[in-house]
Design an enzyme around this catalytic site. Structure first.
Site, PDB file in Angstrom:
ATOM      1  N   HIS A  18      -9.174   5.187 -10.906  1.00 27.70           N
ATOM      2  CA  HIS A  18     -10.079   4.889  -9.797  1.00 27.70           C
ATOM      3  C   HIS A  18      -9.482   3.883  -8.817  1.00 27.70           C
ATOM      4  CE1 HIS A  18     -13.552   6.451 -12.483  1.00 27.70           C
ATOM      5  NE2 HIS A  18     -13.008   7.416 -11.779  1.00 27.70           N
ATOM      6  N   HIS A  41     -13.048  18.132 -11.192  1.00 27.51           N
ATOM      7  CA  HIS A  41     -13.709  17.823 -12.471  1.00 27.51           C
ATOM      8  C   HIS A  41     -14.470  16.526 -12.240  1.00 27.51           C
ATOM      9  CE1 HIS A  41     -10.426  20.498 -13.603  1.00 27.51           C
ATOM     10  NE2 HIS A  41     -11.018  20.716 -14.770  1.00 27.51           N
ATOM     11  N   SER A  98     -15.585   9.118  -9.915  1.00 29.91           N
ATOM     12  CA  SER A  98     -14.843   9.535  -8.725  1.00 29.91           C
ATOM     13  C   SER A  98     -15.750   9.999  -7.576  1.00 29.91           C
ATOM     14  CB  SER A  98     -13.790  10.596  -9.085  1.00 29.91           C
ATOM     15  OG  SER A  98     -14.341  11.627  -9.865  1.00 29.91           O
ATOM     16  N   GLU A 116     -18.007  20.751 -10.927  1.00 30.12           N
ATOM     17  CA  GLU A 116     -18.269  20.305 -12.303  1.00 30.12           C
ATOM     18  C   GLU A 116     -18.820  21.495 -13.075  1.00 30.12           C
ATOM     19  OE1 GLU A 116     -17.960  17.487 -14.444  1.00 30.12           O
ATOM     20  OE2 GLU A 116     -18.896  18.943 -15.778  1.00 30.12           O
ATOM     21  N   ASP A 141     -15.857  26.471 -12.596  1.00 28.80           N
ATOM     22  CA  ASP A 141     -14.584  26.013 -13.152  1.00 28.80           C
ATOM     23  C   ASP A 141     -13.714  25.368 -12.055  1.00 28.80           C
ATOM     24  OD1 ASP A 141     -12.265  25.971 -15.007  1.00 28.80           O
ATOM     25  OD2 ASP A 141     -11.510  27.498 -13.635  1.00 28.80           O
ATOM     26  N   ASP A 162      -8.913  16.059 -12.544  1.00 29.80           N
ATOM     27  CA  ASP A 162      -9.110  15.085 -13.628  1.00 29.80           C
ATOM     28  C   ASP A 162      -9.787  15.759 -14.821  1.00 29.80           C
ATOM     29  OD1 ASP A 162      -9.496  12.747 -15.076  1.00 29.80           O
ATOM     30  OD2 ASP A 162     -11.246  12.128 -13.910  1.00 29.80           O
TER      31      ASP A 162
HETATM   32  C1  SAM Z   1     -12.644  13.151 -17.197  1.00 32.91           C
HETATM   33  S1  SAM Z   1     -14.197  13.776 -16.755  1.00 32.91           S
HETATM   34  C2  SAM Z   1     -14.263  13.540 -15.041  1.00 32.91           C
HETATM   35  C3  SAM Z   1     -14.437  12.135 -14.568  1.00 32.91           C
HETATM   36  C4  SAM Z   1     -14.537  11.988 -13.089  1.00 32.91           C
HETATM   37  N1  SAM Z   1     -13.464  12.682 -12.391  1.00 32.91           N
HETATM   38  C5  SAM Z   1     -14.490  10.516 -12.694  1.00 32.91           C
HETATM   39  O1  SAM Z   1     -13.391  10.002 -12.440  1.00 32.91           O
HETATM   40  O2  SAM Z   1     -15.541   9.904 -12.625  1.00 32.91           O
HETATM   41  C6  SAM Z   1     -13.945  15.503 -16.840  1.00 32.91           C
HETATM   42  C7  SAM Z   1     -15.147  16.343 -16.410  1.00 32.91           C
HETATM   43  O3  SAM Z   1     -14.752  17.711 -16.314  1.00 32.91           O
HETATM   44  C8  SAM Z   1     -15.837  18.533 -16.709  1.00 32.91           C
HETATM   45  N2  SAM Z   1     -15.249  19.852 -17.038  1.00 32.91           N
HETATM   46  C9  SAM Z   1     -14.787  20.308 -18.216  1.00 32.91           C
HETATM   47  N3  SAM Z   1     -14.196  21.521 -18.051  1.00 32.91           N
HETATM   48  C10 SAM Z   1     -14.269  21.800 -16.722  1.00 32.91           C
HETATM   49  C11 SAM Z   1     -13.816  22.887 -15.926  1.00 32.91           C
HETATM   50  N4  SAM Z   1     -13.160  23.917 -16.455  1.00 32.91           N
HETATM   51  N5  SAM Z   1     -14.037  22.836 -14.593  1.00 32.91           N
HETATM   52  C12 SAM Z   1     -14.707  21.794 -14.033  1.00 32.91           C
HETATM   53  N6  SAM Z   1     -15.173  20.746 -14.740  1.00 32.91           N
HETATM   54  C13 SAM Z   1     -14.946  20.744 -16.062  1.00 32.91           C
HETATM   55  C14 SAM Z   1     -16.457  17.778 -17.851  1.00 32.91           C
HETATM   56  O4  SAM Z   1     -17.808  18.188 -18.036  1.00 32.91           O
HETATM   57  C15 SAM Z   1     -16.320  16.325 -17.383  1.00 32.91           C
HETATM   58  O5  SAM Z   1     -17.475  15.927 -16.689  1.00 32.91           O
END
Ligand code: SAM
Length: 278
Positions: A18, A41, A98, A116, A141, A162
């Protein structure tokens, strides 16, 4: 999909990611020209550090809480958002994910796309940012979104990837996703986050990136312990494509300072290098 970021919000890896994200956003906002941000993500955007999930791991105590006192200058844009969210509190309770950092460090002329896959988290995002006319939320996705949503409009900006690293081939998916995205939007800044549990998969990932035809790639890592320690998450890294001017130098300084606060143990290390130059 078991990963829930609420357990890890504000931990050392979030601080690294961040702080770097805020620096890139600050760089983009230095020019009046509008820009776009795609967060593939996104999570839920804001986290309550007093909630059961965050308290259960207590990871934020070894993250955000350790960098508030006499912070390094490069943390300024990141900590400004933390301070705004927690005005009047002696210690932060609301932690910006994020999407929140992106929403707060962009201007009215900028555009934000949040992706998400988890249905509950996508709904929480839509609820939190639905009134912001700059924001579009997609419950799909993240890698599919990279292909569908790039290049962005305006054609200037940042893509944050991420993933939760729940699947065995996440490094391969990340490398492939970057390649496909870069073909559509070669001038964009890309920031990819990855965990370091052992060196071999990270080295293979870097080698794959280095052999491709994308140039201007910097990697920046903070290791809490030697990278092959059986402990588990030994550190984290960022891949930055098309970094802002002097980004590697700034990250070297910043990660050195973060190491002194977050990773004072023997065996901790900072590694910043230009993986692929111009
Ligand atoms: C590490 S966290 C993200 C944190 C966020 N980027 C932040 O910095 O605040 C990863 C996220 O990806 C989501 N996720 C998992 N598989 C995914 C996919 N194939 N596509 C999009 N999101 C996904 C999860 O539900 C989770 O909320």
């Amino acid at each position: 999909m078991n990963y829930r970021h609420a357990y890890h919000a504000g931990n050392f890896a979030d601080v690294v990611k961040h702080a770097a994200l805020a620096l890139v956003l600050e760089h983009l906002a230095a020019k009046d020209k509008p820009f776009a941000v795609l967060d593939t993500h996104a999570g839920i955007g804001r986290y309550d550090l007093a909630a059961l999930e965050a308290e259960k791991t207590g990871e934020y105590r070894d993250g955000i809480l350790k960098v508030l006192d006499r912070p390094h200058a490069a943390l300024a844009p990141y900590l400004r958002v933390v301070a705004t969210l927690n005005a009047g509190r002696p210690s932060p309770r609301i932690y910006p994910g994020s999407p929140e950092l992106i929403a707060r460090l962009t201007r009215p002329q900028d555009r934000i796309q949040l992706v998400e896959l988890h249905p509950e988290d996508a709904a929480a995002l839509a609820e939190a940012y639905g009134d912001d006319t700059r924001v579009a939320v997609y419950g799909e996705d993240g890698y599919t979104a990279l292909r569908a949503l790039l290049p962005p409009q305006p054609r200037r900006g940042l893509v944050l990837i991420d993933p939760p690293f729940e699947v065995a081939d996440e490094f391969a998916r990340l490398a492939r996703g970057l390649r496909q995205a870069h073909r559509r939007f070669a001038t964009g800044i890309y920031m990819l986050w990855y965990p370091i549990k052992a060196r071999a998969p990270v080295a293979a990932f870097h080698a794959e990136l280095a052999q491709g035809d994308i140039s201007r790639i910097v990697v920046a890592e903070l290791l809490l312990r030697p990278d092959d320690d059986p402990e588990g998450l030994n550190g984290c890294g960022l891949v930055i494509v098309n970094p802002p001017w002097r980004f590697a130098e700034t990250m070297t300084e910043l990660l050195g300072w973060l190491r002194s606060r977050l990773a004072p143990e023997r065996g901790s290390r900072v590694r910043v290098e230009m993986l692929v130059p111009e």
